[in-house]
Design an enzyme around this catalytic site. Structure first.
Site, PDB file in Angstrom:
ATOM      1  N   GLU A 371     -60.904   1.425  43.748  1.00 21.16           N
ATOM      2  CA  GLU A 371     -59.822   2.052  42.984  1.00 21.16           C
ATOM      3  C   GLU A 371     -60.365   2.755  41.744  1.00 21.16           C
ATOM      4  OE1 GLU A 371     -56.839   2.722  43.501  1.00 21.16           O
ATOM      5  OE2 GLU A 371     -55.690   2.717  41.656  1.00 21.16           O
ATOM      6  N   THR A 496     -47.403  17.043  45.683  1.00 17.63           N
ATOM      7  CA  THR A 496     -48.439  16.034  45.431  1.00 17.63           C
ATOM      8  C   THR A 496     -48.324  14.847  46.384  1.00 17.63           C
ATOM      9  OG1 THR A 496     -49.664  14.885  43.686  1.00 17.63           O
ATOM     10  CG2 THR A 496     -47.240  14.690  43.653  1.00 17.63           C
TER      11      THR A 496
END
Ligand SMILES: *[C@@H]1O[C@H](CO)[C@@H](O)[C@H](O)[C@H]1NC(C)=O
Ligand SMILES: *[C@@H]1O[C@H](CO)[C@@H](O)[C@H](O)[C@H]1NC(C)=O
Ligand SMILES: *[C@@H]1O[C@H](CO)[C@@H](O)[C@H](O)[C@H]1NC(C)=O
Ligand SMILES: *[C@@H]1O[C@H](CO)[C@@H](O)[C@H](O)[C@H]1NC(C)=O
Length: 506
Positions: A371, A496
C-alpha cells in the site's frame, strides 16, 4: 478510485464453502490475448456470482464470510461499479441485472453519512457512463423493452445529483464532503483537494446530457478555488497544491501534498477535463502542464539505477521519500497527456514512473506492491534491511486492497506505446492477484504482500475491483473496444473510477 479511504475490516481468512464461479473459456490458449481476456472475464463472473449469491443489493461482498457489506450507503455500489465493465465485456445477463437494480434504488434516502466524492465517482459516474455506453456503441446489449431502464439511468443520476446539491450551499461554494441526509447539512469545516477537485467531470457531463447547466456550475465554481489557489502557502511548487481548504473562506490551510491520496485525482482531472472538451477547458490543461513540469523538476527521484519514484512533500523544503499504490496512476496520466501534447519529456517521465511501480510489484514475494513504501535510508526497519539493499525500497504499509492504479498505468502504457511488455506485466499482476486474493466466492483484499501467499485475506471485495481492476486488465488484452484511449482525438475519457464518459462532441 483514489483518495485515501481504506476500510479496514480485520476479519481473518477462513474460506467458507461457496459456489464456484462459472468456469468458462479456460480451454482458450492462455498465452494468447483472447485467452487472457477470457480469463479476466472468468474472474469477473466468479466475483459477480459470489456477489449475486451472497450480497445482492449490498454495496459489496464480504468475500470470505460470504455476507453483504454496506460501506457506500447501501445503494448497491458493486452494481453501479460493475455495470460499465460488464458492458465492455458484453455480459448481457449482468447488464440486465444491473439495470433492473439501478432503476429501483431510492438515492434520496440513506441512514449513513454520504461522501460527496465517493458518491460522485462511483454512483454518478457509473450511471452516466452506462447511459453513454448503452445509448452509444453498446446499445445492442439491451433488448427493446429494457430501453426504458437505460433512460432511467439518466433520471436516477439527476435524482442523485439534486439530492447531493445541498453540499454546495456554503458561503464559498466549496462543498462539504461528508453529508447528513436527515438534516441536509454537514459538520465539515474544511474539504480536501481531491474531494473538491474530482467532481467536475461527472457534474459537467450531467449538465451536457440534460441541458441543465446548474450541475456544471456548482462543480466548476468549487474547482475555481483550486485553479487559482490562495494564499501562496497553498501552492508550494508551481501548480502543486496543499491539501485542505477552508470551506468558509476558500483559503488553503497547509502546504502538504503530492500525487497521493487526498490530492491525486484533482491533477488527473485537470488533463481529463481538457480531453472531455478541448474548447472549454484549455485553462485546466495549462494548470496540468504547470503541475507536471513542477513534479518532474522537484519530485522525481532516482536513487537506484533504473527506478524512478515520485516523492511527496510537507512543504516546499520538506520532501518525503515515500510513495503509495494510489499514486501509481501517475505513470498512465503522464503517458496520456505527454502523448496528446507531443511532449516526449512528459511521456518519458510517465514511462519511468510506471517502471518504478512495476519494480514495486516484481520485487515482493507476492508479486504485488505494498500500500505504501519508502526509499529513505533513514527509516529502514531491521526486518527489511536485506530487502532494502536488494530492491532499494521497503514497505511502510504492506496490505493490497485490490487497487487498480498500477494496471491502469500498464493499460495506458500499452495503448499509447504498443510495447507488449505492459501486457506481460499485467498478466503477471493478474496471476499474482488470482493466486493470493481469490476466495471461493470472489476476491479479497490481502494483508501482507511481503509474504508469498499474501499473508491472509481481509474479507472485503471493494466495488472498484469490478469497476477498475477488471476493466483495465480486460482492456489490455481485448483490442478494438469502442472506448479505448488513443494518441489522437479521444472519443471517451475515463473518470477516476474507470467509468468511460463520452467526450463532448463539437
Ligand atoms: C445526522 O444528524 C442527526 C442530527 O444531528 C444525527 O442524530 C444523526 O446521527 C446524523 N446522521 C449521520 C449519519 O451522521
Ligand atoms: C442553503 O442554506 C441556507 C442556510 O445556510 C438555507 O436557508 C437555504 O434554504 C439553503 N438552500 C438550499 C437550496 O439548500
Ligand atoms: C432535505 O432535502 C430533501 C430534498 O432534497 C427534502 O425532501 C427534505 O425534506 C430535506 N430535509 C430537511 C430536514 O430539510
Ligand atoms: C485463477 O484461480 C483459479 C482458482 O485457483 C484457477 O482455477 C484458474 O485457473 C486461475 N486462473 C489462471 C488464469 O491461472
Amino acid at each position: 478510485m483514489r483518495f485515501w479511504g481504506i476500510l479496514s475490516l480485520a476479519t481473518l481468512a477462513v474460506a467458507a464453502p461457496a459456489a464456484q464461479g462459472t468456469v468458462q473459456a479456460q480451454e482458450a490458449d492462455i498465452n494468447s490475448n483472447s485467452g487472457r481476456a477470457a480469463a479476466i472475464i472468468e474472474a469477473f463472473r466468479h466475483s459477480w456470482t459470489g456477489y449475486k449469491t451472497y450480497a445482492w443489493g449490498y454495496d459489496e461482498l464480504l468475500s470470505v464470510s460470504n455476507k453483504g457489506g454496506n460501506s457506500r450507503n447501501g445503494w448497491g455500489a458493486s452494481i453501479a461499479d460493475a455495470l460499465s465493465t460488464a458492458i465492455l465485456m458484453r455480459q448481457r445477463d449482468v447488464v440486465h441485472d444491473c439495470l433492473q437494480h439501478l432503476s429501483s434504488v431510492d438515492f434520496t434516502k440513506t441512514s449513513t453519512e454520504v461522501s460527496l466524492f465517493e458518491t460522485t465517482i462511483r454512483y454518478l459516474g457509473g450511471l452516466i457512463s452506462a447511459y453513454d455506453l448503452l445509448t452509444g456503441p453498446y446499445a445492442d446489449l439491451v433488448s427493446w423493452h429494457d430501453k426504458r431502464l437505460v433512460k432511467s439511468l439518466l433520471t436516477q443520476a439527476v435524482v442523485l445529483a439534486d439530492r447531493l446539491s445541498f453540499a454546495f450551499n456554503t458561503s464559498t461554494g466549496i462543498p462539504y464532503n461528508n453529508l447528513n441526509f436527515s438534516t441536509n447539512s454537514s459538520s465539515d469545516t474544511t474539504n480536501g483537494v481531491a474531494t473538491i477537485g474530482t467532481l467536475v467531470l461527472e457534474w459537467t457531463r450531467l449538465s451536457d446530457l440534460t441541458g441543465d447547466p446548474k450541475y456544471a456550475r456548482l462543480a466548476q465554481k468549487a474547482e475555481g478555488y483550486l485553479l487559482d489557489p490562495h494564499p501562496s502557502l497553498g501552492e508550494p511548487f508551481p501548480g502543486m497544491l496543499g491539501t485542505d481548504v477552508d470551506i468558509s473562506t476558500g483559503q488553503f490551510r497547509d502546504s502538504s501534498g503530492g500525487w497521493s491520496g487526498g490530492t491525486d485525482s484533482f491533477y488527473e482531472y485537470l488533463l481529463k477535463m481538457w480531453i472531455y472538451d478541448q474548447s472549454r477547458y484549455k485553462n485546466y490543461l495549462d494548470r496540468w502542464v504547470v503541475a507536471v513540469e513542477s513534479t518532474i523538476k522537484n519530485l522525481l527521484q532516482t536513487p537506484e539505477k533504473g527506478v524512478t519514484w515520485v516523492a511527496e512533500y510537507s512543504s516546499a523544503n520538506m520532501i518525503r521519500k515515500t510513495e503509495g499504490h494510489l499514486t501509481c496512476f501517475i505513470g498512465g496520466n503522464l503517458i496520456l497527456g505527454g502523448t496528446l501534447l507531443g511532449r516526449k519529456d512528459i511521456k518519458q517521465a510517465g514511462i519511468d514512473l510506471t517502471d518504478g511501480c512495476r519494480h514495486a510489484y516484481s520485487s515482493t514475494p507476492s508479486g504485488l506492491a505494498p500500500e505504501r513504501w519508502s526509499w529513505d535510508p533513514a527509516g529502514v526497519p531491521v526486518k527489511q534491511s536485506v530487502f532494502f539493499i536488494e530492491n532499494g525500497f521497503y514497505a511502510t504499509s504492506s496490505g493490497y486492497y485490490l487497487r487498480p492504479e498500477v494496471v491502469e498505468s500498464y493499460y495506458h502504457g500499452y495503448a499509447l506505446t504498443g510495447d507488449p511488455k505492459y501486457q506481460q506485466w499485467a498478466w503477471e499482476a493478474f496471476l499474482a492477484i488470482n493466486r493470493t486474493a481469490r476466495t471461493p466466492s470472489g476476491f479479497s483484499s490481502i494483508t501482507d504482500v511481503m509474504q508469498e501467499n499474501g499473508g491472509g485475506q481481509d474479507d472485503f471485495q471493494e466495488s472498484f475491483w469490478f469497476a477498475e481492476v477488471l476493466k483495465y486488465l480486460y482492456m489490455i488484452f481485448e483490442g478494438g473496444l469502442a472506448v479505448g484511449v488513443k494518441g489522437g482525438r479521444n472519443q471517451w475519457v475515463f473518470n477516476t473510477e474507470a467509468h468511460p464518459v463520452r467526450v463532448k462532441l463539437v
